[in-house]
Scaffold this motif. Sequence first.
Motif, PDB file in Angstrom:
ATOM      1  N   THR A   2     -11.228-111.327  11.083  1.00 37.19           N
ATOM      2  CA  THR A   2     -11.343-112.582  11.800  1.00 37.19           C
ATOM      3  C   THR A   2     -10.891-113.735  10.912  1.00 37.19           C
ATOM      4  N   ILE A   3     -10.714-114.882  11.510  1.00 35.96           N
ATOM      5  CA  ILE A   3     -10.327-116.089  10.774  1.00 35.96           C
ATOM      6  C   ILE A   3     -11.399-116.438   9.743  1.00 35.96           C
ATOM      7  N   GLU A   4     -12.656-116.295  10.125  1.00 35.43           N
ATOM      8  CA  GLU A   4     -13.750-116.614   9.213  1.00 35.43           C
ATOM      9  C   GLU A   4     -13.728-115.717   7.975  1.00 35.43           C
ATOM     10  N   SER A   5     -13.536-114.420   8.164  1.00 34.90           N
ATOM     11  CA  SER A   5     -13.499-113.510   7.020  1.00 34.90           C
ATOM     12  C   SER A   5     -12.259-113.761   6.156  1.00 34.90           C
ATOM     13  N   LEU A   6     -11.145-114.127   6.759  1.00 37.55           N
ATOM     14  CA  LEU A   6      -9.945-114.465   5.995  1.00 37.55           C
ATOM     15  C   LEU A   6     -10.175-115.710   5.151  1.00 37.55           C
ATOM     16  N   LEU A   7     -10.822-116.715   5.713  1.00 38.23           N
ATOM     17  CA  LEU A   7     -11.122-117.933   4.955  1.00 38.23           C
ATOM     18  C   LEU A   7     -12.078-117.653   3.797  1.00 38.23           C
TER      19      LEU A   7
END
Length: 84
Positions: A2-7
């Motif tokens: 997800t975007i959150e885990s990538l960030l």
Amino acid sequence: MTIESLLIFLLIGAVAGWLAGVLVKGYGFGIVGNIVVGIVGAFVAGLIFPALNISLGGGILGSIVHATLGAVILLLVIRVVKRA
């Protein structure tokens, strides 16, 4: 992923790269360089620490310490190779 885990992945890499640059004097790579050094350092530590039976715990703080130690090892190896 997800975007959150990538960030979070990028943030841990940036913090670890910056800390490694501070600990190993003379290495400043900028934000992108710090992220790369931190991520590669995490990979290096992921190869070395299990072979030595070393566990640093979990969570974000454990991940930052893990990646930082790997990045320090990486920067020291780069320093030795540059001198040779």
